[in-house]
Design a protein around this motif. Structure first.
Motif, PDB file in Angstrom:
ATOM      1  N   THR A 184     -14.465   4.738   9.426  1.00 48.23           N
ATOM      2  CA  THR A 184     -13.613   4.592  10.222  1.00 48.23           C
ATOM      3  C   THR A 184     -12.531   3.847   9.792  1.00 48.23           C
ATOM      4  N   ALA A 185     -11.335   4.058   9.608  1.00 51.59           N
ATOM      5  CA  ALA A 185     -10.666   2.789   9.307  1.00 51.59           C
ATOM      6  C   ALA A 185      -9.275   3.091  10.656  1.00 51.59           C
ATOM      7  N   ASN A 186      -9.138   2.041  11.159  1.00 51.79           N
ATOM      8  CA  ASN A 186      -7.833   2.131  12.309  1.00 51.79           C
ATOM      9  C   ASN A 186      -7.071   0.738  12.267  1.00 51.79           C
ATOM     10  N   VAL A 187      -5.399   1.530  11.571  1.00 54.35           N
ATOM     11  CA  VAL A 187      -3.864   0.535  11.705  1.00 54.35           C
ATOM     12  C   VAL A 187      -3.292   0.853  12.649  1.00 54.35           C
ATOM     13  N   ILE A 238      -7.748   7.129   3.122  1.00 56.20           N
ATOM     14  CA  ILE A 238      -6.985   6.652   3.070  1.00 56.20           C
ATOM     15  C   ILE A 238      -7.248   5.830   2.126  1.00 56.20           C
ATOM     16  N   GLU A 239      -6.064   5.374   1.243  1.00 52.12           N
ATOM     17  CA  GLU A 239      -6.166   4.240   0.422  1.00 52.12           C
ATOM     18  C   GLU A 239      -4.336   4.429   0.315  1.00 52.12           C
ATOM     19  N   SER A 240      -4.421   2.652   0.315  1.00 57.81           N
ATOM     20  CA  SER A 240      -2.758   1.798   0.671  1.00 57.81           C
ATOM     21  C   SER A 240      -2.339   0.219   0.511  1.00 57.81           C
ATOM     22  N   PRO A 241      -1.896   0.388  -0.350  1.00 56.89           N
ATOM     23  CA  PRO A 241      -1.303  -0.940  -0.355  1.00 56.89           C
ATOM     24  C   PRO A 241      -1.674  -2.588   0.796  1.00 56.89           C
ATOM     25  N   LEU A 242      -1.855  -3.633   0.964  1.00 53.33           N
ATOM     26  CA  LEU A 242      -2.585  -4.239   2.167  1.00 53.33           C
ATOM     27  C   LEU A 242      -0.664  -4.432   2.638  1.00 53.33           C
ATOM     28  N   ASN A 243       0.620  -4.741   2.045  1.00 59.78           N
ATOM     29  CA  ASN A 243       1.935  -5.148   2.441  1.00 59.78           C
ATOM     30  C   ASN A 243       2.151  -3.724   3.190  1.00 59.78           C
ATOM     31  N   THR A 244       1.887  -2.563   3.225  1.00 61.09           N
ATOM     32  CA  THR A 244       2.446  -1.746   3.867  1.00 61.09           C
ATOM     33  C   THR A 244       1.728  -1.548   5.582  1.00 61.09           C
ATOM     34  N   LEU A 245       0.239  -2.414   5.567  1.00 59.71           N
ATOM     35  CA  LEU A 245       0.327  -2.115   6.354  1.00 59.71           C
ATOM     36  C   LEU A 245       0.079  -2.848   7.669  1.00 59.71           C
ATOM     37  N   GLY A 246       0.306  -2.191   9.129  1.00 58.70           N
ATOM     38  CA  GLY A 246       0.743  -3.242  10.201  1.00 58.70           C
ATOM     39  C   GLY A 246      -0.820  -3.960  10.254  1.00 58.70           C
ATOM     40  N   GLN A 247      -0.648  -4.631  11.059  1.00 58.45           N
ATOM     41  CA  GLN A 247      -1.466  -5.275  12.514  1.00 58.45           C
ATOM     42  C   GLN A 247      -1.457  -4.838  13.222  1.00 58.45           C
ATOM     43  N   PRO A 248      -2.835  -5.243  13.827  1.00 58.10           N
ATOM     44  CA  PRO A 248      -4.175  -4.534  13.084  1.00 58.10           C
ATOM     45  C   PRO A 248      -4.696  -4.113  12.285  1.00 58.10           C
ATOM     46  N   LEU A 249      -5.658  -4.278  11.882  1.00 57.69           N
ATOM     47  CA  LEU A 249      -6.756  -3.663  10.593  1.00 57.69           C
ATOM     48  C   LEU A 249      -8.058  -3.806  10.928  1.00 57.69           C
ATOM     49  N   SER A 250      -8.543  -2.351  11.479  1.00 58.25           N
ATOM     50  CA  SER A 250      -9.761  -2.511  12.029  1.00 58.25           C
ATOM     51  C   SER A 250     -10.541  -1.005  11.120  1.00 58.25           C
ATOM     52  N   THR A 251     -11.916  -0.972  10.930  1.00 56.37           N
ATOM     53  CA  THR A 251     -12.435  -0.534   9.965  1.00 56.37           C
ATOM     54  C   THR A 251     -14.177  -0.722  10.034  1.00 56.37           C
ATOM     55  N   SER A 252     -14.913   0.843  10.108  1.00 52.67           N
ATOM     56  CA  SER A 252     -15.962   0.571  10.652  1.00 52.67           C
ATOM     57  C   SER A 252     -16.913   1.609   9.752  1.00 52.67           C
ATOM     58  N   THR A 254     -11.719  -9.424  -3.778  1.00 54.62           N
ATOM     59  CA  THR A 254     -13.020  -9.054  -3.422  1.00 54.62           C
ATOM     60  C   THR A 254     -13.301  -8.859  -2.137  1.00 54.62           C
ATOM     61  N   THR A 255     -12.296  -7.714  -1.658  1.00 49.61           N
ATOM     62  CA  THR A 255     -12.882  -7.089   0.013  1.00 49.61           C
ATOM     63  C   THR A 255     -13.611  -6.101  -1.136  1.00 49.61           C
ATOM     64  N   PRO A 256     -14.578  -5.141  -0.368  1.00 48.32           N
ATOM     65  CA  PRO A 256     -15.034  -4.352  -0.326  1.00 48.32           C
ATOM     66  C   PRO A 256     -14.343  -2.469  -0.236  1.00 48.32           C
ATOM     67  N   THR A 257     -13.495  -3.115   0.636  1.00 50.65           N
ATOM     68  CA  THR A 257     -12.845  -2.016   1.516  1.00 50.65           C
ATOM     69  C   THR A 257     -11.560  -1.979  -0.318  1.00 50.65           C
ATOM     70  N   GLY A 290      -1.302  -5.649 -10.861  1.00 50.55           N
ATOM     71  CA  GLY A 290      -0.418  -5.866 -10.843  1.00 50.55           C
ATOM     72  C   GLY A 290       0.446  -6.188  -9.533  1.00 50.55           C
ATOM     73  N   ASP A 291      -0.941  -5.353  -8.615  1.00 49.12           N
ATOM     74  CA  ASP A 291      -0.925  -5.764  -7.400  1.00 49.12           C
ATOM     75  C   ASP A 291      -1.778  -6.946  -6.922  1.00 49.12           C
ATOM     76  N   THR A 292      -0.801  -7.543  -6.759  1.00 49.07           N
ATOM     77  CA  THR A 292      -1.381  -9.169  -5.960  1.00 49.07           C
ATOM     78  C   THR A 292      -2.023  -9.041  -4.320  1.00 49.07           C
ATOM     79  N   GLN A 293      -1.813  -7.807  -3.493  1.00 47.76           N
ATOM     80  CA  GLN A 293      -1.765  -8.028  -2.270  1.00 47.76           C
ATOM     81  C   GLN A 293      -2.922  -7.321  -2.126  1.00 47.76           C
ATOM     82  N   GLY A 294      -3.330  -6.327  -2.921  1.00 55.52           N
ATOM     83  CA  GLY A 294      -4.516  -5.190  -3.142  1.00 55.52           C
ATOM     84  C   GLY A 294      -4.501  -4.121  -1.747  1.00 55.52           C
ATOM     85  N   ARG A 295      -5.118  -3.061  -1.981  1.00 56.53           N
ATOM     86  CA  ARG A 295      -5.244  -2.028  -1.417  1.00 56.53           C
ATOM     87  C   ARG A 295      -5.995  -1.355  -0.607  1.00 56.53           C
ATOM     88  N   LEU A 296      -6.222  -1.173  -0.153  1.00 58.15           N
ATOM     89  CA  LEU A 296      -7.259  -0.544   1.517  1.00 58.15           C
ATOM     90  C   LEU A 296      -7.184   0.683   1.266  1.00 58.15           C
TER      91      LEU A 296
END
Length: 582
Positions: free
Chosen positions: A310-313, A363-377, A343-346, A352-358
């Motif tokens: 699961t992932a909650n954003v 769900i697969e999305s760049p990290l900069n587009t996701l809001g805070q907070p972020l919760s995954t299990s 380095t994050t497993p998720t 060219g992506d310096t922020q990484g993706r989740l």
């Protein structure tokens, strides 16, 4: 012409013979006359008695050991059927041997002898209105009588009595009692019952009464000896006659194999073999269920696999309204204090992506587009197969636990230089070969603990005991001897009377010497001259019926006889003159 009625007058020769016998008998003394008459009478009586005795029927026993009631009923039937019988000294009823089987069948058809017992025929004459108790008693009496009759069918059993103890049925199982039986056997003299026959009688009685156990049947003989085997520890442990017989059969079979090996080598009678077998009659069953851990993942099998991610954003602050829940979000951290996103497993980095993706929960999305907070299990459950072994083991019954063999070999007989027979021990090499042969024949197993002992020793000559019955004790020979003795006794008595009584009297009546010779010659001459008839001698005048040549031959014979014995001729002429004078 009147008929002649007097036999002596009709036959003058008979009268002369009787006269001579009378004269000869008068020559005896008074004591000799009495002895002669008694001897003749005794001889005639013995001969007639022997003749009648030989014609009498051979008596055989019809029934013996009868009760008074059965004996009287059988005698009544024999008298009604006109069958001859007689009673022996021991109370047995005897009939002619030719009719024994016939009479037994006739009496058996009438139910005789009853043996002092009654069977189910007691139920045939039930009275009207009989009580249930009396009916039950009659049934038990009839059952006892029928069992006794059946047991008496065994060859060695002369009579039997059966007593049954049948308890009343109860509705309570704890108070229920099993029926019991007691059997008394009267065996014939010199006869016994083996274990198989006793077991047969035991099971016969137990099977005839409902719910009766074979162990509840007691059997004794007329001496009070217990024939049925009582309960013992061996019986309760399951040891019975069949198992004991199996042990004996195994021992005999192994011993027979060893004897077949040794007989051609040593000869019969030069060895003795004894086998002792320890047989395992225990019965056991075993069931085992074994679980083995899965130590190697490569060889393990997966039964089931469950995975949950699961992932909650952009979650709104939640919780209990108040100061803590209404605080603003924390400021963003600098990249220097935060690990790289790659380095994050998720997070999956792209060029060219310096922020990484989740990438989580589909769900697969760049990290900069996701809001805070972020919760995954993410949760995963894997069930592996468990190793299980189920083993059912049942041991065989009657297996050999251990064998022990003892063999004794006789010394070998040899002839020495002097020609005398001597006993010599077998060489060690030959004993070793025999040992190996015996081991192979008996199936020697060292791991099982088998043992073999061989001894080479001279045998002691045992006296042979003749176990056969001597011929003079054989019942058949004794019976023939009695008959022969009776006939010899009769012959001895007749011979004694003849040689000691009658023959001396005959010698006195007809003495030896001239008188007897003169009588014999006189009779011979009278016979020779009997056919010579001279004309005119008897007052008859007729033609000559005797031929001249025949007459001349007889005259010549008379002349020759007169020249040979003139005294005898003179005596004959004197007798003729005396007869004519009278």
């Amino acid at each position: 012409m009147a008929a002649i009625s007097d036999p002596i007058a009709a036959n003058p020769g008979l009268g002369n013979s009787l006269e001579r016998l009378r004269d000869a008998f008068n020559r005896l003394a008074t004591q000799q006359k009495v002895g002669f008459i008694v001897g003749i009478a005794a001889m005639i009586a013995i001969l007639v008695g022997a003749l009648l005795w030989s014609q009498q029927p051979d008596w055989k026993v019809l029934f013996s050991n009868l009760g008074e009631k059965d004996g009287g009923a059988i005698m009544t039937q024999l008298e009604q059927q006109n069958i001859p019988y007689r009673m022996s000294d021991n109370g047995s009823i005897m009939v002619p041997s030719s009719r024994v089987h016939e009479v037994r069948l006739k009496l058996a058809s009438q139910g005789l002898p009853r043996g002092g017992m009654v069977g189910f025929e007691l139920m045939e004459n039930q009275k009207f209105g009989i009580s249930q108790f009396a009916e039950q008693v009659n049934y038990q009496r009839g059952l006892e009588g029928e069992l006794a009759r059946t047991i008496m069918s065994v060859g060695a059993v002369a009579s039997a009595r059966v007593h049954l103890a049948i308890p009343k049925p109860s509705v309570f199982i704890r108070e229920e009692q099993k029926p019991t039986a007691s059997v008394l056997l009267n065996l014939y003299g010199g006869r016994t019952l083996d274990a198989g026959q006793i077991a047969g009688i035991t099971h016969l009685v137990s099977a005839s009464v409902p719910q009766m156990l074979a162990s509840n049947v007691a059997i004794i003989d007329q001496t009070g000896t217990m024939l049925s085997q009582p309960k013992s520890k061996g019986t309760e442990a399951g040891l019975d006659s069949a198992q004991i017989k199996y042990v004996r059969d195994q021992e005999n079979s192994i011993g027979k194999r060893i004897e077949d090996i040794l007989k051609p080598l040593l000869g019969e009678g030069n060895f003795k073999v004894q086998i002792a077998a320890d047989i395992d009659f225990s019965q056991s069953e075993q069931t085992a269920e074994t679980y083995r851990p899965n130590n190697t993942p490569e060889t393990s099998s997966i039964r089931s696999l469950q995975s949950n991610e699961t992932a909650n954003v952009n979650q709104m602050p939640g919780g209990v309204p108040g100061v803590l829940s209404n605080q603003p979000p924390a400021p963003a951290s600098a990249p220097l204090t935060t690990p790289p996103a790659t380095t994050t497993p998720t997070r999956a980095g792209r060029p060219g992506d310096t922020q990484g993706r989740l990438a989580a929960a589909g769900i697969e999305s760049p990290l900069n587009t996701l809001g805070q907070p972020l919760s995954t299990s993410k949760t995963a459950t894997t069930n592996f197969e468990i190793d299980k072994t189920v083993r059912y083991t049942k041991q065989s019954v009657g297996s050999i636990r251990r064998l022990s063999a003892a063999v004794v070999v006789n010394h070998r007989k040899e002839v020495d230089k002097n020609g005398k027979a001597v006993n010599k021990a077998l060489p060690d090499a030959e004993m070793k070969q025999l040992n190996e042969l015996i081991r192979e024949a008996m199936g020697f197993n060292k791991e099982r603990g088998d043992s073999l002992s061989m001894v080479n020793s001279p045998f002691t000559a045992a006296d042979k005991i003749d176990a056969e019955l001597p011929i003079w004790k054989d019942p058949e020979v004794v019976s023939y001897g009695k008959d022969i003795f009776k006939y010899l006794l009769i012959a001895a008595i007749v011979a004694f009377l003849y040689f000691k009584v009658i023959k001396p009297s005959l010698k006195a009546m007809f003495p030896e010497g001239g008188t007897r010779r003169n009588m014999e010659t006189a009779e011979g001459v009278a016979g020779s001259l009997g056919d010579i008839r001279i004309a005119g001698e008897s007052g008859e005048i007729g033609e000559d019926i005797v031929r001249i040549d025949h007459y001349a031959i007889k005259v010549q014979k008379v002349r020759d006889f007169a020249q040979a014995d003139s005294q005898a001729v003179a005596n004959i002429i004197r007798d003729w003159m005396n007869a004519n004078a009278t």
